[in-house]
Enzyme design. Structure first.
Site: not given
Ligand code: MRU
Length: 319
Positions: A44-46, A78, A172, A213, A222-223
């Site tokens: 996970r994470g962009a 996703r 996270q 994201d 973002n999250k």
């Molecule tokens: O749902 P996730 O864990 O994929 O969400 C991740 C985030 O929101 C991060 O802040 C974002 O992807 C940036 S990662 C460099």
């Protein structure tokens, strides 16, 4: 520590659902395995989703699959992180999917090192930095975006401290950011999500640095929870920075038109395996929110820091 590795035509991922208790690996032998890994948040994470998706395309290519169909399937794993779509299209338009994915892997690390270098210029000696979710090494191939800034500032002996929001519902911040900062010996404290406003009021936070994201001309996605952190930061005049590579930029839409992923009720109903609400409770569980541009002090990219008064110009010139 690398979040993923390409070995013997397989993609090996750190299984992030098992952290921090267990450092386990999830092996993708097919592109379908990569889709499962993205959907279940093994990865996970962009930026990490993007590079994993690129290797998913490579696996489809090696298995002689119809790459247009593979691309559509991977893209449906996703919806919010634009890096996924960017990566799949880049591999689809390349001559050699395996080599292109490998190139993106290397580029991700170089990009994050550059973001770290630029972002660290904003960090003063002794700063306490709040971050939300995990925009660290685990969210990328390595090093991280927001935590890349933190790592570089730490390596420059700036005596920084980090505060991580736990980042409900999937934790996270607690599970991943705290874990990876501890691995590097960077001072870190964990707070409940609801505590950041009070700590800002008390003068305990100097700067906020988060990832994204999606970045558009009028804000970022973002999250979930990022918006409230940004609002509180604005109230107390605390700089709020977003660290994101150019692969996270969306030139097509307003940020308000981003598809916000809605995740399952069980993520909210259960905490650490225990149910915390009555059975059959109805749940709303958006995984991301929007931070409007007026709440952002600047965006840290691999090309440098862009202040919001110059952002539109920067954004248009990138096109
Ligand atoms: O749902 P996730 O864990 O994929 O969400 C991740 C985030 O929101 C991060 O802040 C974002 O992807 C940036 S990662 C460099």
């Amino acid at each position: 520590m690398k979040t993923m590795e390409w070995k013997d035509n397989k993609l090996i991922l750190i299984d992030q659902t098992k952290l921090p208790d267990e450092l386990a690996y999830f092996i993708c032998k097919t592109y379908e395995d990569v889709i499962i890994a993205i959907k279940t948040m093994v990865v996970r994470g962009a930026p990490a989703i993007g590079v994993a998706a690129a290797f998913g395309m490579a696996l489809g290519y090696l298995a002689d699959e119809d790459l247009d169909l593979v691309a559509d399937e991977i893209k449906s794993s996703r919806p919010t992180a634009i890096n996924l779509f960017w990566a799949v299209d880049r591999v689809l338009n390349s001559n050699n999917p395996v080599e292109e994915a490998k190139k993106m892997y290397v580029e991700d690390i170089e990009t994050n090192l550059a973001i770290g270098r630029h972002g660290a210029e904003l960090i003063a000696k002794g700063d306490t930095i709040l971050t939300h979710c995990n925009a660290g090494a685990l969210a990328c191939v390595d090093y991280g975006t927001a935590l890349g800034v933190v790592r570089t500032a730490h390596n420059q002996n700036k005596d920084i401290n980090v505060i991580c929001d736990e980042t409900r519902p999937l934790g996270q911040g607690a599970r991943l950011s705290v874990w990876e900062l501890q691995q590097d010996g960077i001072p870190v404290k964990l707070i409940p999500d609801v505590a950041s406003g009070y700590l800002m009021m008390e003068g305990k936070i100097d700067k906020v640095v988060i990832g994204a994201d999606r970045v558009a001309y009028d804000g970022i996605a973002n999250k979930i929870g990022s918006f409230l952190v940004a609002l509180a930061a604005k109230r107390f005049h605390i700089p709020f920075y977003v660290a994101a590579p150019l692969s996270t930029f969306d030139h097509e839409i307003s940020i308000y038109d981003t598809t916000i992923e809605e995740r399952g009720a069980e993520e909210v109903l259960y905490y650490g395996g225990c149910r915390i609400a009555p059975k059959d409770t109805e749940v709303i569980n958006p995984a991301f929110d929007i931070v409007p541009k007026d709440l952002i002090s600047g965006i840290i990219t691999e090309k440098g820091i862009v202040k919001m008064d110059k952002f539109k110009e920067f954004f248009i010139n990138l096109k």
